[in-house]
Enzyme design. Sequence first.
Site, mmCIF file in Angstrom:
data_model
loop_
_atom_site.group_PDB
_atom_site.id
_atom_site.type_symbol
_atom_site.label_atom_id
_atom_site.label_comp_id
_atom_site.label_asym_id
_atom_site.label_seq_id
_atom_site.Cartn_x
_atom_site.Cartn_y
_atom_site.Cartn_z
ATOM 1 N N ASP A 181 -6.003 13.164 7.563
ATOM 2 C CA ASP A 181 -4.815 12.908 8.397
ATOM 3 C C ASP A 181 -4.537 11.403 8.313
ATOM 4 O O ASP A 181 -5.094 10.701 7.459
ATOM 5 C CB ASP A 181 -5.022 13.411 9.834
ATOM 6 C CG ASP A 181 -6.123 12.664 10.572
ATOM 7 O OD1 ASP A 181 -6.494 13.125 11.674
ATOM 8 O OD2 ASP A 181 -6.606 11.633 10.056
ATOM 9 N N HIS A 190 -16.878 13.446 2.528
ATOM 10 C CA HIS A 190 -17.431 12.211 3.087
ATOM 11 C C HIS A 190 -18.930 12.376 3.287
ATOM 12 O O HIS A 190 -19.358 13.374 3.900
ATOM 13 C CB HIS A 190 -16.738 11.910 4.434
ATOM 14 C CG HIS A 190 -17.217 10.669 5.079
ATOM 15 N ND1 HIS A 190 -16.764 9.423 4.718
ATOM 16 C CD2 HIS A 190 -18.127 10.462 6.071
ATOM 17 C CE1 HIS A 190 -17.373 8.506 5.464
ATOM 18 N NE2 HIS A 190 -18.200 9.110 6.290
ATOM 19 N N ARG A 201 0.837 -1.205 0.000
ATOM 20 C CA ARG A 201 0.000 0.000 0.000
ATOM 21 C C ARG A 201 0.872 1.255 0.000
ATOM 22 O O ARG A 201 0.589 2.240 -0.679
ATOM 23 C CB ARG A 201 -0.927 -0.004 1.227
ATOM 24 C CG ARG A 201 -2.151 -0.891 1.060
ATOM 25 C CD ARG A 201 -2.800 -1.173 2.396
ATOM 26 N NE ARG A 201 -2.875 0.025 3.229
ATOM 27 C CZ ARG A 201 -3.780 0.969 3.088
ATOM 28 N NH1 ARG A 201 -4.685 0.856 2.129
ATOM 29 N NH2 ARG A 201 -3.810 2.026 3.884
ATOM 30 N N GLY A 221 -5.452 9.016 10.041
ATOM 31 C CA GLY A 221 -6.543 8.112 10.417
ATOM 32 C C GLY A 221 -7.497 7.916 9.254
ATOM 33 O O GLY A 221 -7.239 8.365 8.134
ATOM 34 N N ILE A 223 -8.083 3.869 1.057
ATOM 35 C CA ILE A 223 -7.446 4.609 2.150
ATOM 36 C C ILE A 223 -6.057 5.036 1.672
ATOM 37 O O ILE A 223 -5.294 4.201 1.161
ATOM 38 C CB ILE A 223 -7.291 3.707 3.392
ATOM 39 C CG1 ILE A 223 -8.644 3.110 3.803
ATOM 40 C CG2 ILE A 223 -6.676 4.488 4.551
ATOM 41 C CD1 ILE A 223 -9.657 4.115 4.247
ATOM 42 N N LEU A 224 -5.734 6.297 1.802
ATOM 43 C CA LEU A 224 -4.414 6.777 1.399
ATOM 44 C C LEU A 224 -3.409 6.423 2.494
ATOM 45 O O LEU A 224 -3.636 6.735 3.673
ATOM 46 C CB LEU A 224 -4.477 8.284 1.153
ATOM 47 C CG LEU A 224 -5.340 8.666 -0.069
ATOM 48 C CD1 LEU A 224 -5.696 10.139 -0.047
ATOM 49 C CD2 LEU A 224 -4.616 8.288 -1.358
HETATM 50 C C1 GRF Z 1 -19.376 11.115 -2.741
HETATM 51 O O1 GRF Z 1 -20.637 11.218 -2.089
HETATM 52 C C2 GRF Z 1 -18.262 11.065 -1.728
HETATM 53 O O2 GRF Z 1 -18.546 11.778 -0.550
HETATM 54 C C3 GRF Z 1 -18.177 9.593 -1.431
HETATM 55 O O3 GRF Z 1 -18.345 8.969 -2.684
HETATM 56 C C4 GRF Z 1 -19.241 9.778 -3.464
HETATM 57 C C5 GRF Z 1 -18.640 9.940 -4.842
HETATM 58 O O4 GRF Z 1 -19.620 10.451 -5.691
HETATM 59 N N1 GRF Z 1 -16.922 9.241 -0.829
HETATM 60 P P1 GRF Z 1 -19.199 10.983 -7.160
HETATM 61 O O5 GRF Z 1 -18.309 9.902 -7.776
HETATM 62 O O6 GRF Z 1 -18.462 12.277 -6.987
HETATM 63 O O7 GRF Z 1 -20.511 11.152 -7.874
#
Ligand code: GRF
Length: 200
Positions: free
Chosen positions: A145, A113, A63, A147, A96-97
């Site tokens: 960050d 998110h 990763r 996490g 996850i980065l």
């Molecule tokens: C977004 O709602 C983002 O918050 C979540 O995945 C969705 C991606 O939607 N992590 P899109 O590909 O930008 O339409």
Amino acid sequence: LKIAVLISGGGSNLKALIDAAADPDFPAEIACVGSDTDAPGLDHARSAGIPTFVVRPRDSATREEWGAVLAAAIQEHHVGTGPDRGLVVSAGLMRILPPGFVRTFSPHLINTHPALLPEYPGAHAVRDALAAGAARTGVTVHVIDEGVDTGPVLRQAAVDVLPGETEADLHERIKQLERPLLVETVRDIALGRLALPGAA
Ligand code: GRF
């Protein structure tokens, strides 16, 4: 401000950023769009003439190595290298980065998110909110960050959950807030109106 956008899916948030950046007065330009897979959303970038790259985890042994290859691809497009450090925007990246990647770019590294963090972290936020019977949920733009979904919150917007609605319906209603929220957050960062916690 040069930005790199990272996606894994349809890229409607990316499309909102591309549309905003089409205005010459928008203070950020999308230098590149990257993905961990051949995401359908990459077509939005191709149509806009924005360079794209795919860095597949399976092509790396670890990763951390994947993160390093991804970081190099971003820096090749002069994001994260200049004095302003640019900005990496994770918008629907479903990976996850790794810590090395985060250390390279954070706090000039943000994520969107589909929940009101710290509620419902992780990859199934909308489903989890529905399953929990939440009356209200929303979207959070935060600094990434080391996490998972734990970095400092930059912006949030809330939406009521409608009785009986499906995960797809709720997610689309969340996205209707998310797209402008992400655009405005990038604008505010680019204009220096929004300080990135920990930025020098
Ligand atoms: C977004 O709602 C983002 O918050 C979540 O995945 C969705 C991606 O939607 N992590 P899109 O590909 O930008 O339409």
